[in-house]
Design an enzyme around this catalytic site. Structure first.
Site, PDB file in Angstrom:
ATOM      1  N   ASN A  80      15.753  -9.015 -27.869  1.00 33.55           N
ATOM      2  CA  ASN A  80      14.329  -8.674 -27.928  1.00 33.55           C
ATOM      3  C   ASN A  80      13.454  -9.905 -28.150  1.00 33.55           C
ATOM      4  O   ASN A  80      12.431 -10.092 -27.490  1.00 33.55           O
ATOM      5  CB  ASN A  80      14.070  -7.634 -29.023  1.00 33.55           C
ATOM      6  CG  ASN A  80      14.883  -6.372 -28.807  1.00 33.55           C
ATOM      7  OD1 ASN A  80      15.471  -6.185 -27.743  1.00 33.55           O
ATOM      8  ND2 ASN A  80      14.925  -5.506 -29.811  1.00 33.55           N
TER       9      ASN A  80
ATOM     10  N   HIS B 122     -27.043  -7.124   0.272  1.00 33.67           N
ATOM     11  CA  HIS B 122     -26.771  -5.858   0.968  1.00 33.67           C
ATOM     12  C   HIS B 122     -26.245  -6.093   2.381  1.00 33.67           C
ATOM     13  O   HIS B 122     -26.477  -5.266   3.267  1.00 33.67           O
ATOM     14  CB  HIS B 122     -28.026  -4.979   1.037  1.00 33.67           C
ATOM     15  CG  HIS B 122     -28.747  -4.847  -0.268  1.00 33.67           C
ATOM     16  ND1 HIS B 122     -28.462  -3.866  -1.191  1.00 33.67           N
ATOM     17  CD2 HIS B 122     -29.723  -5.610  -0.831  1.00 33.67           C
ATOM     18  CE1 HIS B 122     -29.248  -4.007  -2.241  1.00 33.67           C
ATOM     19  NE2 HIS B 122     -30.020  -5.074  -2.055  1.00 33.67           N
TER      20      HIS B 122
ATOM     21  N   SER C 294      -3.337 -10.671  19.269  1.00 36.00           N
ATOM     22  CA  SER C 294      -3.116  -9.238  19.397  1.00 36.00           C
ATOM     23  C   SER C 294      -1.958  -9.016  20.356  1.00 36.00           C
ATOM     24  O   SER C 294      -1.801  -9.753  21.325  1.00 36.00           O
ATOM     25  CB  SER C 294      -4.381  -8.588  19.949  1.00 36.00           C
ATOM     26  OG  SER C 294      -4.078  -7.348  20.553  1.00 36.00           O
TER      27      SER C 294
ATOM     28  N   LYS D 290      -7.673 -12.044  21.867  1.00 31.17           N
ATOM     29  CA  LYS D 290      -7.938 -11.923  20.441  1.00 31.17           C
ATOM     30  C   LYS D 290      -7.385 -13.086  19.610  1.00 31.17           C
ATOM     31  O   LYS D 290      -6.314 -13.608  19.869  1.00 31.17           O
ATOM     32  CB  LYS D 290      -7.324 -10.628  19.885  1.00 31.17           C
ATOM     33  CG  LYS D 290      -8.054  -9.362  20.263  1.00 31.17           C
ATOM     34  CD  LYS D 290      -9.496  -9.301  19.816  1.00 31.17           C
ATOM     35  CE  LYS D 290      -9.663  -9.124  18.323  1.00 31.17           C
ATOM     36  NZ  LYS D 290      -9.243  -7.802  17.860  1.00 31.17           N
TER      37      LYS D 290
ATOM     38  N   GLU E   6      -7.522 -11.626   5.893  1.00 35.26           N
ATOM     39  CA  GLU E   6      -7.366 -10.168   5.745  1.00 35.26           C
ATOM     40  C   GLU E   6      -6.215  -9.830   4.805  1.00 35.26           C
ATOM     41  O   GLU E   6      -6.317  -8.939   3.960  1.00 35.26           O
ATOM     42  CB  GLU E   6      -7.122  -9.524   7.108  1.00 35.26           C
ATOM     43  CG  GLU E   6      -8.331  -9.593   8.018  1.00 35.26           C
ATOM     44  CD  GLU E   6      -8.015  -9.075   9.412  1.00 35.26           C
ATOM     45  OE1 GLU E   6      -8.531  -8.021   9.772  1.00 35.26           O
ATOM     46  OE2 GLU E   6      -7.242  -9.726  10.144  1.00 35.26           O
TER      47      GLU E   6
ATOM     48  N   GLN F 252      11.295  -3.726 -20.064  1.00 32.92           N
ATOM     49  CA  GLN F 252      11.991  -4.453 -18.999  1.00 32.92           C
ATOM     50  C   GLN F 252      11.197  -4.366 -17.688  1.00 32.92           C
ATOM     51  O   GLN F 252      11.321  -5.225 -16.824  1.00 32.92           O
ATOM     52  CB  GLN F 252      13.393  -3.845 -18.820  1.00 32.92           C
ATOM     53  CG  GLN F 252      14.233  -4.495 -17.753  1.00 32.92           C
ATOM     54  CD  GLN F 252      15.695  -4.114 -17.895  1.00 32.92           C
ATOM     55  OE1 GLN F 252      16.331  -4.445 -18.885  1.00 32.92           O
ATOM     56  NE2 GLN F 252      16.232  -3.401 -16.924  1.00 32.92           N
TER      57      GLN F 252
ATOM     58  N   LYS G  92       8.582  -7.140 -15.855  1.00 32.43           N
ATOM     59  CA  LYS G  92       8.878  -8.358 -15.100  1.00 32.43           C
ATOM     60  C   LYS G  92       8.556  -8.275 -13.618  1.00 32.43           C
ATOM     61  O   LYS G  92       7.907  -9.166 -13.070  1.00 32.43           O
ATOM     62  CB  LYS G  92      10.345  -8.746 -15.294  1.00 32.43           C
ATOM     63  CG  LYS G  92      10.558  -9.320 -16.658  1.00 32.43           C
ATOM     64  CD  LYS G  92      12.018  -9.495 -16.979  1.00 32.43           C
ATOM     65  CE  LYS G  92      12.228  -9.342 -18.458  1.00 32.43           C
ATOM     66  NZ  LYS G  92      11.808  -8.006 -18.993  1.00 32.43           N
TER      67      LYS G  92
HETATM   68  N1  ARG Z   1      16.576  -7.033 -20.061  1.00 31.16           N
HETATM   69  C1  ARG Z   1      15.835  -6.681 -21.239  1.00 31.16           C
HETATM   70  C2  ARG Z   1      14.328  -6.768 -20.932  1.00 31.16           C
HETATM   71  O1  ARG Z   1      14.007  -7.360 -19.981  1.00 31.16           O
HETATM   72  C3  ARG Z   1      16.156  -7.619 -22.338  1.00 31.16           C
HETATM   73  C4  ARG Z   1      16.020  -7.027 -23.696  1.00 31.16           C
HETATM   74  C5  ARG Z   1      16.990  -5.945 -23.882  1.00 31.16           C
HETATM   75  N2  ARG Z   1      17.017  -5.513 -25.243  1.00 31.16           N
HETATM   76  C6  ARG Z   1      17.659  -4.423 -25.598  1.00 31.16           C
HETATM   77  N3  ARG Z   1      17.636  -4.099 -26.839  1.00 31.16           N
HETATM   78  N4  ARG Z   1      18.279  -3.671 -24.707  1.00 31.16           N
HETATM   79  O2  ARG Z   1      13.513  -6.259 -21.648  1.00 31.16           O
END
Ligand code: ARG
Length: 461
Positions: free
Chosen positions: A109, A155, A276, A282, A289, A321, A324
């Site tokens: 953690n 506008h 195009s 084109k 875009e 998790q 990410k």
């Molecule tokens: N892969 C986990 C995450 O990205 C890491 C931490 C996991 N901790 C746990 N107590 N399972 O959050």
């Protein structure tokens, strides 16, 4: 077997493993995970928690693992869930009991919170310098075309003439605030979670300050529960990137308009356009875009992160998790867009004559006439009304605002003088807007010079 399998009698079901794994995406944290582990184990040795010899072999092995991952020679195992377990398992596989010392005084953690902070520091540096490069590209384009005048819009209607460089510099200002927001975010996230353990700290005599110093963190986080539970730094970066993308999206919108046949103010280089499949003639501004489209995606990341965190009780929850993939996606997207955008702007061809033709519409100078009357002492509201009547009179009589005679003008504006007929050129209009921040060449050229100097030194954030 998982490193946490002690109290379990069976391995996780296959589908559980598929849902559980994060190695497919968090492997990008490997260098930062290893940096964190090296700092941690050095501290464990310095405080006498782990024998120096074990710590030394751990450090050597970690560096070896990093070199292998760098070289693409490391096979990640999804059964080991994440980057932390993949690296720790390899360490123990190679070093046996010596390697098993590494996890003393930490948990995944605080480890993952540390890794993300380390990773984001680097990415923020990278994105910041790409923002700087786009600012430079805009300043270069403005400097190379510093007398081009185009209609400024409100506008989406032609409003008043402005220097093209003035328009570009508006984006330089927005990007400067983006740069400054990224800097602020980096300052706030640069503190050390490691040592918080799972949530409550450690019974071991950890020297957290040593780890913070080694990793370049400005301070140790004061509260262990906050250290493992918080992701507001990720949300903050998500917001910063969403705002940055909204600016790039607006710039894209302007670029698309300018490059349209309706305007024809710029022509984008072929390298940044596509054709195009059906219409042979084109040439489409796809990069702009796509930038506009990808802004939607990055806004989505911000919403995902906010939603992810809003209902979580303290401290760590596995939901986290899921921070990410969106975060990585936003970072990759922003980097890609910025990398394409700067050269697209640098290679654009500006068509000052097209801009000038559009800016020559005398209607764009109606405000100038009203302000001239104000200069003679007339209350603005009266002046606005008189000029409005003049515009209507010209329209009804088929006369141009700039080609009417003084007598004709006096039909609706009895106070008009010969000088009023001189007000209707874009160049004069622009020149006379010489207040701070206005579009007069004196102002804009000063700002171009300011930015050229400011952007010369691309210092660290
Ligand atoms: N892969 C986990 C995450 O990205 C890491 C931490 C996991 N901790 C746990 N107590 N399972 O959050």
């Amino acid at each position: 077997m998982a490193l946490w399998s002690g109290r379990f009698s069976s391995d996780p079901d296959e589908v559980v493993a598929a849902l559980s794994e994060s190695i497919s995406f968090d492997q990008r944290l490997y260098a930062h995970d290893i940096a964190g582990s090296v700092a941690h184990v050095k501290m464990l040795a310095a405080t006498g928690i782990v024998p120096m010899a074990d710590a030394e072999s751990i450090v050597a092995e970690l560096l070896q693992i990093r070199a292998q991952i760098d070289a693409g020679d490391f096979e990640f195992d999804p059964a080991l869930e994440d980057i932390h377990m993949n690296i720790e398992s390899r360490l123990i596989e190679r070093l046996g009991d010596s390697g098993a010392h590494i996890h003393a005084g930490r948990s995944r953690n605080d480890q993952v919170a540390t890794d993300i902070r380390l990773y984001l520091r680097d990415e923020i540096n990278d994105i910041s310098s790409r923002v700087r490069d786009l600012q430079k590209a805009l300043v270069e384009l403005g400097s190379a075309n510093d007398s081009a005048i185009l209609p400024g819009l409100t506008h989406l209607q032609n409003a008043q003439p402005v220097l093209f460089a003035h328009h570009l510099l508006a984006y330089v200002e927005m990007l400067e605030r983006d740069h400054s927001r990224l800097h602020d975010c980096r300052v706030r996230l640069n503190e050390l979670p490691l040592g918080a353990g799972a949530l409550a700290g450690s019974t071991l005599p950890l020297d957290r300050q040593q780890v913070a110093d080694e990793l370049g963190f400005d301070r140790v986080m004061r509260n262990s529960m906050d250290a493992v539970a918080s992701r507001d730094f990720a949300i903050e970066l998500g917001a910063d990137l969403a705002i940055l993308m909204s600016h790039l999206s607006r710039l894209s919108e302007d670029v698309i308009l300018w490059a349209s046949q309706a305007c024809g103010y710029i022509e984008l280089d072929d390298a940044f356009c596509t054709g195009s499949s059906l219409m042979p003639q084109k040439k489409n501004p796809d990069i702009a875009e796509l930038t506009r489209g990808k802004a939607a995606r990055v806004s989505g990341v911000l919403v995902s992160l906010l939603t992810l965190m809003k209902g979580l009780p303290l401290c760590y929850n596995r939901d986290m998790q899921e921070d990410k993939e969106p975060l990585f996606d936003a970072i990759d997207t922003v980097k890609l867009v910025l990398t394409a955008f700067a050269p697209m702007m640098r290679s654009a061809t500006v068509k000052p004559e097209k801009m000038a033709a559009a800016a020559a519409d005398p209607g764009l100078m109606a405000t100038d006439l009203a302000e001239w009357l104000v200069g003679q002492g007339m209350p603005f509201r009266t002046a606005h009304h008189r000029v409005g009547q003049y515009v209507a009179w010209c329209r009804d009589n088929g006369v141009g605002l700039d080609t009417a005679s003084l007598e004709q003008m006096r039909e609706t504006i009895p106070e008009a003088q010969a000088a009023c007929l001189e007000l209707f050129t874009a160049a004069r209009s622009v020149e006379s807007r010489d207040t701070i921040g206005g579009t007069a060449p004196a102002q804009v050229h000063g700002q171009l010079a300011f930015w050229r100097k400011e952007l010369e030194s691309d210092g660290p954030v």
